[in-house]
Design an enzyme around this catalytic site. Structure first.
Site, PDB file in Angstrom:
ATOM      1  N   ASP A   1       3.930  -4.698   4.441  1.00  0.00           N
ATOM      2  CA  ASP A   1       3.611  -5.534   5.601  1.00  0.00           C
ATOM      3  C   ASP A   1       4.649  -6.634   5.760  1.00  0.00           C
ATOM      4  O   ASP A   1       5.239  -7.097   4.791  1.00  0.00           O
ATOM      5  CB  ASP A   1       2.223  -6.168   5.421  1.00  0.00           C
TER       6      ASP A   1
ATOM      7  N   TRP B   1       0.875  -1.181   0.000  1.00  0.00           N
ATOM      8  CA  TRP B   1       0.000   0.000   0.000  1.00  0.00           C
ATOM      9  C   TRP B   1       0.906   1.223   0.000  1.00  0.00           C
ATOM     10  O   TRP B   1       1.823   1.337   0.804  1.00  0.00           O
ATOM     11  CB  TRP B   1      -0.831  -0.024   1.283  1.00  0.00           C
TER      12      TRP B   1
ATOM     13  N   ASN C   1      -6.647   0.378   2.851  1.00  0.00           N
ATOM     14  CA  ASN C   1      -5.719  -0.378   3.687  1.00  0.00           C
ATOM     15  C   ASN C   1      -6.449  -1.330   4.622  1.00  0.00           C
ATOM     16  O   ASN C   1      -5.864  -1.874   5.531  1.00  0.00           O
ATOM     17  CB  ASN C   1      -4.782   0.563   4.460  1.00  0.00           C
TER      18      ASN C   1
ATOM     19  N   VAL D   1      -7.487  -4.166   3.799  1.00  0.00           N
ATOM     20  CA  VAL D   1      -7.302  -5.541   3.330  1.00  0.00           C
ATOM     21  C   VAL D   1      -5.941  -6.035   3.796  1.00  0.00           C
ATOM     22  O   VAL D   1      -5.072  -5.242   4.171  1.00  0.00           O
ATOM     23  CB  VAL D   1      -7.387  -5.643   1.785  1.00  0.00           C
TER      24      VAL D   1
END
Lengths: 171, 140
Positions: free
Chosen positions: A116, A97, A144, A146
């Site tokens: 992540d 993201w 964000n 997900v």
């Protein structure tokens, strides 16, 4: 002994008198070390692809840290990693993201990638949900909410980093 | 005299369409593409590789339209001129040897037209295009 033999013998002896083998090794060594240092000079560094680095102030274990303006998750800085790196035993997701945050240190906006870290259960420390710039799921690349553990061996979310990609374009 | 005056104006108009601002284009790439396609366009897992591949699609009209009609392009929050610039920048920076010897850059007008028909079945459409292009390359 012909002329050439005498000539080269004399030259060789002259050279041996004037120089030492150690001296030659010293100069050769200096050349090697000096050559290796050339890429460290400012000219070479300026040509590298490293992104422009911001004035970086603040506590990267606090939700208020400037890079976390759009974060939604646990801070890797509190989980054994850093703002740029994953904790040991986890894998950084290549798919990520991306948003922008304004840096109060220099007043400029930067592009931030919230990669992540995946492969271990949720870290549980320093949960931050600032969500600036977060969009509903119909804008899939800008939501964000997900799990962004995509392209990793494991889809289990552990924590989030906030990596500076460069300066945002000023319209 | 008036015709002579018009010439520079025409050049200015045509160059403003094709001009690429690399800082702006890279910023839009980072904001809208890089998250999945990677910084160098190499792709990841199921995300298609653009690096060294994307230029192939310019070999057919359908392929040219495809690059605009994929959801990431067509449904992006970019204006037509921004999207045209971004696509032209991606082609220039990542097309490598996949680019045809010569090609026309995207204009904002054609991007505006193609993105009106975003693709639903992207993967199937892509496979068909790639097959068509491979046949094109094989034929003498």
């Amino acid at each position: 002994m012909n002329f050439f033999d005498r000539f080269f013998e004399r030259r060789s002896r002259d050279l041996a008198h004037r120089t030492s083998r150690r001296g030659m090794l010293t100069r050769f060594g200096a050349l090697l070390v000096g050559g290796a240092a050339v890429p460290l000079l400012p000219v070479a560094r300026a040509q590298s692809d490293q992104p422009a680095q911001p004035v970086d102030e603040g506590d990267s274990t606090s939700c208020d840290y400037w890079r976390y303006c759009a974060i939604d998750g646990f801070l890797c800085s509190c989980c054994g990693g850093t703002v740029n790196t994953c904790p040991p035993g986890t894998e950084m997701s290549p798919i990520t993201w991306i948003g922008t945050c304004e840096n109060p240190g220099d007043g400029r906006k930067y592009v931030i990638s919230y990669n992540d870290c995946c492969g271990k259960s949720s870290c549980g420390a320093c949960l931050c949900m600032r969500d600036e710039g977060d969009r509903p799921p119909y804008r899939a690349d800008k939501t964000n909410d997900v799990n962004w553990c995509l392209g990793t061996k494991s889809a289990t979310y552990h924590c989030s980093t906030a990596i500076v990609l460069g300066v945002a374009f000023d319209r | 005299m008036s015709r002579l005056l018009l010439l520079p104006a025409l050049f200015a108009a045509s160059s403003s369409i094709a001009e690429i601002n690399p800082d702006r284009a890279q910023f839009h790439y980072r904001m809208h593409c890089q998250g999945c396609h990677m910084p160098d366009g190499s792709g990841a897992s199921d995300v298609p590789q653009m690096k060294g591949q994307i230029g192939k699609f310019l070999r057919t009209q359908e392929g040219r339209e495809y690059l605009v009609r994929v959801p990431g392009s067509a449904l992006s929050a970019l204006e037509d001129d921004e999207l045209a610039e971004l696509l032209n920048w991606i082609l220039r920076e990542m097309g490598e040897t996949s680019l045809p010897d010569s090609y026309n850059r995207y204009t904002s007008a054609e991007v505006g037209k193609f993105r009106q028909r975003p693709l639903n079945e992207v993967e199937a459409h892509r496979e068909k295009l790639v097959t068509d292009i491979e046949h094109l390359t094989e034929s003498p």
